[in-house]
Design an enzyme around this catalytic site. Sequence first.
Site, PDB file in Angstrom:
ATOM      1  CD  GLU A   1      41.786  43.433  40.138  1.00 51.42           C
ATOM      2  OE1 GLU A   1      41.851  42.548  39.269  1.00 51.42           O
ATOM      3  OE2 GLU A   1      42.493  44.451  40.140  1.00 51.42           O
TER       4      GLU A   1
ATOM      5  CB  CYS B   1      39.041  37.340  42.884  1.00 51.35           C
ATOM      6  SG  CYS B   1      38.329  38.516  43.966  1.00 51.35           S
TER       7      CYS B   1
HETATM    8  C1  UN1 Z   1      40.674  37.790  46.291  1.00 53.63           C
HETATM    9  O1  UN1 Z   1      41.245  36.806  45.820  1.00 53.63           O
HETATM   10  O2  UN1 Z   1      39.426  37.802  46.351  1.00 53.63           O
HETATM   11  O3  UN1 Z   1      45.811  36.961  46.642  1.00 53.63           O
HETATM   12  C2  UN1 Z   1      41.416  38.958  46.797  1.00 53.63           C
HETATM   13  C3  UN1 Z   1      45.041  36.691  47.549  1.00 53.63           C
HETATM   14  C4  UN1 Z   1      44.649  37.766  48.531  1.00 53.63           C
HETATM   15  C5  UN1 Z   1      43.229  38.222  48.313  1.00 53.63           C
HETATM   16  C6  UN1 Z   1      42.875  38.701  46.976  1.00 53.63           C
HETATM   17  N1  UN1 Z   1      45.564  38.859  48.491  1.00 53.63           N
HETATM   18  O4  UN1 Z   1      44.606  35.568  47.700  1.00 53.63           O
END
Ligand code: UN1
Length: 524
Positions: A287, A321
């Site tokens: 991911e 992310c």
């Molecule tokens: C990330 O965005 O690095 O959707 C992980 C979100 C969280 C984190 C996801 N569940 O923003």
Amino acid sequence: MGKNKEFKVTYTTLDPSGLEAFHEKYDQAVQNVRSRLGQSYPIYIAGKKNTGFEEFKDISPTNTEIVVGHFQKGTADVLIEAVDAAHGAFKAWRDMDYRERLKIIRRAADLISERKYELAAIMSIEAGKSRFESMGDVEESADLIRYYCLQMEEAKGFVRSMGRLSSNEETKSVLKPFGVWMVISPFNFPLALAAGMSAGVLVAGNTAVYKPSSDTPLSGLKLYDIYRDAGIPEGVFNFITGPGGNFQDVIFQNKKISGLVFTGSSEVGLKIYNGFSLQYVRPCLLEMGGKNPAIVTANADIDQAAEGVMKSAYGLSGQKCSACSRVYVHKKVETEFLDKLIAQIRQIKIGDPAERDVYMGPIINQSAMETFKAWADISRKEGKILTGGSVLTEGTYGKGYFVEPTLVTGFPKDHRIFHEELFLPFLVEAPVDSLEEAVTECNKVNYGLTAGIFSRDERELQYFFNEIETGVLYANRRSGATTGAWPGVQSFCGWKKSGSTGKGGCGPYYVQQFMREQSHTVMK
Ligand code: UN1
């Protein structure tokens, strides 16, 4: 809700009636954690401590004089030992009735809930996450584990009867674990991403060697403690620390490692993906990042759009992310949107994220700081900074990695600023003439993780949902234009360069990815 009743912090919901009790407990936890900083921590293999390696310092990004802890620089040999331990523990864990396994793993989720203030306080200090971001991370961790346990249970351990070609045959399809998995997690959700990936591994009956980010090893160690205290047998979950470079050759060459799950940058992810498949065919679940766009159409509620974009661009200092890092705005509403967004940005409180009212903490380290400075320079020369662009150095800011939330514009739409993930509180805006143009720009990027739209026109929303090439879509979300997926609510699937699997964490097809299918036919 009564004054003392517990409420749950997610990224999108918060019941303010419990706020004072929440802050009191948080203050206490921060104090407790601060009083125990600076210790040396081991690697754990089959439940045994391994020390005596060279150590590295785990530094708080809020104040680089604060040493959170000292951790072992693990070597290739110690990784081999950890893999051997996980390999040795595999069969017993695999053969345990899955209902027994789930009991143990669910205890881990309960321990996370019990220890949530301590865990969140550690993240505030170690990763620079605000109180609500940290607590969201902790609650998400427990929910991820519970959700994956439920998946295993609902699928009855992934054994199902199949059809027959003759009356005297009995057939079934069985999903079985692979064996030993490497779990490699990033700094930004140091508990949730580690808990989610490792729960997928363990629920399915695999064993694990877990390596946290070198920016957040204490949060990683706390996950180890939780699994151990929950009763996970020795050797099933092993904890190593150290620079990734020390482990690379073993990861690529050791055939006792049956699978790898990673969340992090696409640069590292691609390197792993290639290296891991050089000699063997084995699952590599990645991911990776995003260059997540929001679209504001001429039919948007502009207040809603400004708030949603601000939250997703600058929450956790843009180091998600899922962070919003591009915004395409219809020309008709551009001035109004930018005025409102700038007003939102200017009221962001920046500071020590362990403090109650701080929204944005520091960025993670010196390297992120250099990237910020470089992009601020590029923006001055090749675009235009609308707000932000500077490093904060006054007073206590000078001790940590603090920067201004930054909004830039004026770049040609094919500039690399629209394509490269910066992982910073850095948002680029561009005007568009139509929704079609915005969607075309969104899709030009190789990443495909999250995207958001603001529009009150149903047809526009439909067009966006049909045409956009990303795995997680949000419309009209004031609490976050592109961020805030929750287990069992939003699957978090990276398309294109954002992910290797086509199935998301938080979603209903996650656990199967850690298993391989076997067909059983018995003639009677
Ligand atoms: C990330 O965005 O690095 O959707 C992980 C979100 C969280 C984190 C996801 N569940 O923003």
